[in-house]
Design an enzyme around this catalytic site. Structure first.
Site, PDB file in Angstrom:
ATOM      1  N   ALA A 186      28.163  41.743   0.497  1.00 49.92           N
ATOM      2  CA  ALA A 186      26.888  41.076  -0.183  1.00 49.92           C
ATOM      3  C   ALA A 186      27.368  40.612  -1.561  1.00 49.92           C
ATOM      4  O   ALA A 186      28.229  41.145  -2.304  1.00 49.92           O
ATOM      5  CB  ALA A 186      25.998  42.317  -0.172  1.00 49.92           C
TER       6      ALA A 186
ATOM      7  N   ARG B 210       0.906  -1.181  -0.051  1.00 51.11           N
ATOM      8  CA  ARG B 210       0.140  -0.019  -0.252  1.00 51.11           C
ATOM      9  C   ARG B 210       0.867   1.156  -0.074  1.00 51.11           C
ATOM     10  O   ARG B 210       0.462   2.510  -0.075  1.00 51.11           O
ATOM     11  CB  ARG B 210      -1.129  -0.140   1.122  1.00 51.11           C
ATOM     12  CG  ARG B 210      -2.090  -0.815   0.773  1.00 51.11           C
ATOM     13  CD  ARG B 210      -3.009  -1.261   2.319  1.00 51.11           C
ATOM     14  NE  ARG B 210      -3.497   0.007   2.799  1.00 51.11           N
ATOM     15  CZ  ARG B 210      -3.634  -0.072   4.197  1.00 51.11           C
ATOM     16  NH1 ARG B 210      -3.591  -1.038   4.661  1.00 51.11           N
ATOM     17  NH2 ARG B 210      -3.906   1.005   4.822  1.00 51.11           N
TER      18      ARG B 210
END
Ligand code: UD1
Ligand code: MG
Length: 441
Positions: free
Chosen positions: A364, A16
């Site tokens: 950054a 299942r």
């Protein structure tokens, strides 16, 4: 505890589950269902562990041995029932004469405490002991038939009378007895029942008929929940997550919205840690005392040192090591890299295969270009170095202690200590150009 052997039945494919992999290898809480069962068993320091697998289940045998290295495995070629499966372990355990526990491989919530309690009953005056539970809905389970206070039989759903089906005290499937009782009784189990299978549960009636003392212990239904479908797998995951969150909070972590935080069986979280909502920790994550993991961070195989701040929206991949007080900000991905004490990688950056020295600041948009399509290369950034925004560091490359890299640089050569590296187009100005341009429109 006297010497104990465990037989784990794991031959079921779990039809299942609609899956190409054996049921017990499906994962919850960051490890396989079998892994959970074996780790509960392992905590009891067993003398022997024998896992009964189905045909072509080498992967299950490998998984078992990865957790219990000396685990034995045997193959049950035909699925003839739980007693037939248990009997497959007989040759492997022929020299063992202590207590044997037979249990299933698909019930990952069982605890070592519950197993230990059952074993102690058999090590006491009982000849056999079974673990039962009060089922909210007993449908499908074997029912405990109790007469004059003792267990005399287990009746499977399909063989039970209407009256017996009303019984809610059910069999979990965990059975403990001694080797010298188990093997002779298993040989006497027949398959004259509704499913034509050899039922392990028939041991109870045989033992009681022989005048042996059959006892039972009871645990909560949650602990013995099995997995037969993806929906049940999700329920198990939810139960495990509740346990891991509770463990983290008991250990001194604040989880602002615990229901949104997903941890793994091996997640280690220190005291006074703050975990904001929607954080995921896959395997191998350690978070040191006082660290903060901000919202929407995704962690795997990462060690976060004490006092670090991570996220929001950070991705820490395997091999990330953040030393004390390091900071990793939003939209930063780090893989196989070490950030030394107090270093900062705060925005929009990829750091892979690198060392960031103590106190260094990575601007950054910095990218370590670690991959040339064939090999991975290392970037070494020294103590207190400063890498300007939007720089590409083409590995292998080394930025010396205290060096500066100008913003927008593409660094392809090593930068000496305390130097400034500029590796970008030089700026030009043309006075009045913009005004002339506008006038022409
Ligand atoms: C079994 C018990 C039932 C109990 C229930 C709890 C028996 C006869 N019944 O029923 O009393 O209430 O579990 O969940 O034991 N397996 C093999 N080989 C086999 C058959 C089974 O390895 O030939 C393994 C399965 O992979 C599974 C476990 O044994 O992990 C239990 O088998 P399953 O068919 O699920 O038994 P149930 O009908 O659920
Ligand atoms: Mg079952």
């Amino acid at each position: 505890m006297a010497a104990t052997a465990f037989i784990i039945l794991a031959a079921g494919i779990g039809s299942r589950m609609a899956s190409d992999q054996p049921k017990v290898l499906h994962r919850a809480g960051g490890r396989s269902l079998l892994g959970h069962v074996l780790s509960a068993v392992k905590a009891l320091d067993p003398a022997e562990v024998c896992v009964v697998v189905g045909p072509e289940m080498d992967a299950v045998a490998n998984e078992a041995q990865s957790i219990v290295p000396n685990a034995r495995t045997v193959v049950q070629t035909e699925r003839n029932g739980t007693a037939h499966a248990a009997n497959m372990a007989k040759d492997e355990l022929s020299d063992f004469d202590g207590t044997i526990v037979v249990m299933f491989g698909d019930g990952p919530l069982i605890t070592s405490e519950t197993l230990s309690e059952l074993v102690s009953v058999v090590n006491g005056d009982a000849d056999m002991a079974l673990l039962g539970f009060e089922a909210a809905d007993p449908h499908g389970y074997g029912r405990f038939i109790i007469e004059n206070g003792s267990l005399v039989a287990i009746r499977e759903e399909k063989d039970a009378s209407a009256v017996e089906r009303e019984i809610t005290l059910c069999n979990s499937g965990v059975t403990a007895t001694s080797a010298n009782i188990l093997w002779p009784l298993l040989a006497r189990v027949g398959n004259d029942n509704a499913q034509g299978e050899y039922y392990l549960t028939d041991l109870v009636e045989l033992a009681a008929g022989d005048g042996l003392k059959v006892a039972h212990t009871v645990c909560s239904e949650d602990e013995v929940q099995g997995v037969n479908s993806r929906a049940q797998l999700a329920q198990i995951e939810a139960r495990l997550q509740d346990r891991y969150r509770a463990r983290a909070m008991a250990g001194g972590a604040t989880l602002i919205a615990p229901e949104t935080v997903f941890l793994s069986h091996d997640t280690e979280i220190g005291r006074d840690v703050m975990i904001e909502p929607n954080v995921v920790a896959l395997g191998g994550v350690r978070i040191g005392d006082g660290a903060v993991v901000r919202a929407f961070s995704h962690l795997e195989g990462a060690e976060i040192g004490p006092g670090c701040i991570v996220g929001p929206y950070a991705r820490l991949r395997p091999g990330t090591r953040l030393a004390k007080g390091a900071k990793v900000g939003n939209f930063v991905e780090i893989k196989n890299a070490q950030l030394e004490q107090g270093s900062k990688v705060n925005h929009l950056t990829y750091i892979g295969d690198a060392r960031i020295g103590e106190g260094a600041n990575i601007g950054a948009g910095t990218i370590t270009c670690n991959y040339d399509g064939f090999n991975k290369h290392f970037t070494d950034i020294g103590k207190n170095a400063f890498v300007g925004s939007n720089s590409a560091l083409v590995a292998p490359v080394k930025i010396g202690d205290g060096a500066f890299v100008g913003s927008g640089s593409v660094v392809t050569r090593d930068v000496p200590e305390d130097a400034l590296a500029l590796a970008r187009g030089r700026q030009e100005e043309r006075p009045g150009w913009a005004a002339r341009f506008r006038a022409l429109q």
